[in-house]
Design an enzyme around this catalytic site. Structure first.
Site, PDB file in Angstrom:
ATOM      1  N   CYS A  12       0.430  -1.180  -0.164  1.00  0.00           N
ATOM      2  CA  CYS A  12      -0.070   0.048   0.166  1.00  0.00           C
ATOM      3  C   CYS A  12       0.988   1.612  -0.112  1.00  0.00           C
ATOM      4  CB  CYS A  12      -1.018   0.151   0.844  1.00  0.00           C
ATOM      5  SG  CYS A  12      -1.859  -1.184   1.130  1.00  0.00           S
ATOM      6  N   GLY A  38       0.763  -0.409  -4.743  1.00  0.00           N
ATOM      7  CA  GLY A  38      -0.626  -1.043  -5.047  1.00  0.00           C
ATOM      8  C   GLY A  38      -1.017  -0.832  -6.236  1.00  0.00           C
ATOM      9  N   ASN A 114      -0.484   1.256   6.344  1.00  0.00           N
ATOM     10  CA  ASN A 114       0.304   0.792   5.309  1.00  0.00           C
ATOM     11  C   ASN A 114       1.177  -0.269   5.901  1.00  0.00           C
ATOM     12  OD1 ASN A 114       3.690   1.798   3.475  1.00  0.00           O
ATOM     13  ND2 ASN A 114       2.367  -0.577   3.160  1.00  0.00           N
ATOM     14  N   GLY A 115       1.270  -1.336   6.561  1.00  0.00           N
ATOM     15  CA  GLY A 115       1.991  -2.567   6.809  1.00  0.00           C
ATOM     16  C   GLY A 115       1.262  -4.034   6.724  1.00  0.00           C
ATOM     17  N   TYR A 255      13.960  -2.193  -3.626  1.00  0.00           N
ATOM     18  CA  TYR A 255      12.928  -2.585  -4.712  1.00  0.00           C
ATOM     19  C   TYR A 255      11.471  -1.798  -5.218  1.00  0.00           C
ATOM     20  CZ  TYR A 255       9.704  -5.563  -7.385  1.00  0.00           C
ATOM     21  OH  TYR A 255       8.655  -6.293  -8.069  1.00  0.00           O
ATOM     22  N   ASP A 358      19.904  -7.119 -11.950  1.00  0.00           N
ATOM     23  CA  ASP A 358      19.030  -7.758 -11.212  1.00  0.00           C
ATOM     24  C   ASP A 358      18.553  -7.377  -9.955  1.00  0.00           C
ATOM     25  OD1 ASP A 358      15.526  -7.810 -11.161  1.00  0.00           O
ATOM     26  OD2 ASP A 358      15.910 -10.284 -11.883  1.00  0.00           O
ATOM     27  N   CYS A 450      16.288  -2.372   8.165  1.00  0.00           N
ATOM     28  CA  CYS A 450      15.839  -4.331   8.748  1.00  0.00           C
ATOM     29  C   CYS A 450      16.523  -5.203   7.620  1.00  0.00           C
ATOM     30  CB  CYS A 450      13.942  -4.420   7.952  1.00  0.00           C
ATOM     31  SG  CYS A 450      13.469  -6.084   8.223  1.00  0.00           S
TER      32      CYS A 450
HETATM   33  S1  SF4 Z   1      13.701  -5.728   4.972  1.00  0.00           S
HETATM   34 FE1  SF4 Z   1      12.492  -6.539   6.669  1.00  0.00          FE
HETATM   35  S2  SF4 Z   1      10.736  -5.157   6.742  1.00  0.00           S
HETATM   36 FE2  SF4 Z   1      11.456  -5.473   4.395  1.00  0.00          FE
HETATM   37  S3  SF4 Z   1      10.951  -7.307   3.253  1.00  0.00           S
HETATM   38 FE3  SF4 Z   1      12.357  -7.496   4.489  1.00  0.00          FE
HETATM   39  S4  SF4 Z   1      11.884  -9.009   6.458  1.00  0.00           S
HETATM   40 FE4  SF4 Z   1       9.937  -7.673   5.825  1.00  0.00          FE
END
Ligand code: SF4
Length: 486
Positions: A12, A38, A114-115, A255, A358, A450
């Protein structure tokens, strides 16, 4: 490469504006530049002195608002809107946002999300016990129901308590008759930015490309744990928690986000170029030409070419005019989608040793198809370089891959993947390379990203997903060192 073909989907995009005569039209324009986040549904709620108007539907934004009159009937000087990717089983129009809720104090409020919440099942159970019946099947409704059933005094206190009760990845936009409110989870998984229109109206949206689209200037990123309250009197910054730890989704840089967006001061295009350069440094190969898979890998391919000194060329083109059928995320449709979307420029490819860059490999079937296309066009060899690390772990924070069964790199070694996609060689960017390429997000403790998708280092406990994760661990046995943030 469109998300529906690659099989990796963001969930989203958000856009809201407060205090502008053309609010619904500007929301439409902003959402248009967030369409990549989205494509399965879209909606806008406008606010004309406390009277709400809503239009929403399934499909691309232009399909939902095909009749130009529809936008003109969304009266008012404020609006929030949403473009949606639906996970399986969530395709009904009742799940299209913004959602509307009645509220004792403020009358009515709209909500867009979103999430993905990691304790959604628990919360749904708690709300059912309180007698709540749900409008829809998605997680997005849960915050609205928590607010309306909260025992706290006042809308903002109810919202803060509710935000402290949910876990996972979330960026929200809410609108009551008298304010627009944005909130971001304590890890700030998703990007969310504040901008200003030339006449002073406030915009809050998922990416800076939407600010550019409507002529707004960037003011600041929304920080983890913040709520931003916008009224006719101006903008107020508040918190629902100060126990925060930035862990922005690295896939946004790899991406999801548009290359012309800037996330936390870092250009997505430049970060992708650095990813391409670093995968070239880590995995050099002799070749005649570098190609990128259009369009999301072009920045990384340019970076690879600059670093390696091998010329970049446009060896593949994307057909922009393929009629879009409603996305059912099956492999057969993805294969057909690839064949209709991509073509090879034979003069660039024939008789050449090629580096194909890619941004990621999900199931591997798209990569195999592209390698075959290049070889059919006369390529001597195809060396695949992925400008991100191998995807080995599920995501529980807003991407629709919550099992490793479909992830080729979770189930195969790199040489096995290389054979399966029929490439002459295959290499991925390392996790340290990825972090270096994106850069420092100024988090006090670490890099502020993350990377759980690649290394299993989840920044939070997994709550309702823990049992599923444990089953994945048992099935694959490759999670040594994985950490679920407990
Ligand atoms: S980096 Fe973390 S938040 Fe992003 S897609 Fe991967 S696991 Fe999900």
């Amino acid at each position: 490469m469109p998300a529906e073909i690659k099989g990796l989907n963001e969930e989203c995009g958000l856009f809201g504006i407060w205090g502008e005569a053309n609010a619904a039209q500007l929301t439409y324009d902003g959402l248009h530049s967030l369409q990549h986040r989205g494509q399965e549904g879209a909606g806008i709620v406008s606010n004309d002195q406390g009277q709400f108007y809503r239009h929403r539907g399934l499909g691309l934004l232009a399909e939902v608002f095909r009749d130009s009159e529809t936008i003109h009937q969304l009266y008012g000087t404020s609006a929030i809107g949403h473009v949606r990717y639906a996970t399986a089983g969530n395709h009904g129009v009742e799940n299209i946002q913004p959602m509307l809720f009645s509220h004792d104090e403020v009358g009515e409020f709209a909500l867009a999300h979103n999430g993905n919440l990691t304790n959604a099942d628990t919360i749904r159970g708690e709300l059912r016990e309180k007698g709540v019946t749900f409008q829809a099947t998605s997680d997005s409704e849960l915050l609205g129901e928590l607010v309306t059933t909260s025992d706290e005094d006042g809308f903002i206190n109810q919202l803060k308590a509710s935000l402290n009760h949910i876990h996972g990845g979330f960026a929200y936009l809410l609108m009551t008759p008298h304010m627009m409110v944005a909130a971001l989870d304590p890890n700030g998984f998703r990007p969310l930015v504040v901008g200003k229109m030339p006449d002073g109206a406030t915009v809050i949206c998922s990416e800076t490309c939407a600010l550019d689209q409507v002529g707004a200037s960037f003011v600041r990123d929304v920080e983890p744990g913040e709520i931003i309250i916008v009224t006719d009197e101006g903008m107020k910054i508040d918190h629902f928690t100060t126990d925060t730890h930035l862990a922005l989704c690295s896939m946004e840089y790899i991406y999801f986000a548009r290359p012309d967006s800037i996330i936390r001061g870092i250009s997505v295009h430049e970060a992708r170029k650095r990813m391409g350069a670093l995968v070239a440094r880590e995995n050099p190969v002799k070749a005649d030409v570098v190609l990128g898979v259009p369009n999301s890998s072009l920045s990384a391919a340019i970076g690879y070419a600059q670093e390696s000194g091998i010329p970049y060329d446009m060896g593949m083109i994307k057909n922009q005019y393929v009629a879009r059928t409603f996305i059912e995320p099956t492999q057969a449709k993805r294969d057909r989608g690839v064949s209709m979307k991509l073509s090879v420029v034979k003069s660039v490819v024939a008789g050449k040793d090629i580096v194909l860059v890619d941004d990621s490999i999900v199931r591997g079937t798209t990569s195999k198809y592209i390698v075959r296309l290049l070889k059919k066009a006369g390529a001597k060899s195809v060396h695949v370089r992925i400008a991100s690390p191998a995807l080995k772990f599920p995501c529980y924070y807003g991407i629709d891959i919550q099992t490793t069964k479909e992830l080729i790199a979770a189930n195969n070694t790199i040489p096995e993947i290389c054979t399966q996609i029929e490439a002459d060689s295959l290499a991925f960017l390392s996790v340290p390379g990825l972090i270096k390429a994106i850069g420092d997000l100024n988090d006090a403790d670490n890099h502020g990203l993350c990377t759980a998708y690649f290394d299993g280092n989840y920044p939070t406990p997994l709550y309702d997903y823990q049992a599923g994760f444990d089953a994945e661990v048992a099935r694959l046995g490759l999670y040594e060192g994985a950490n679920t943030g407990d």
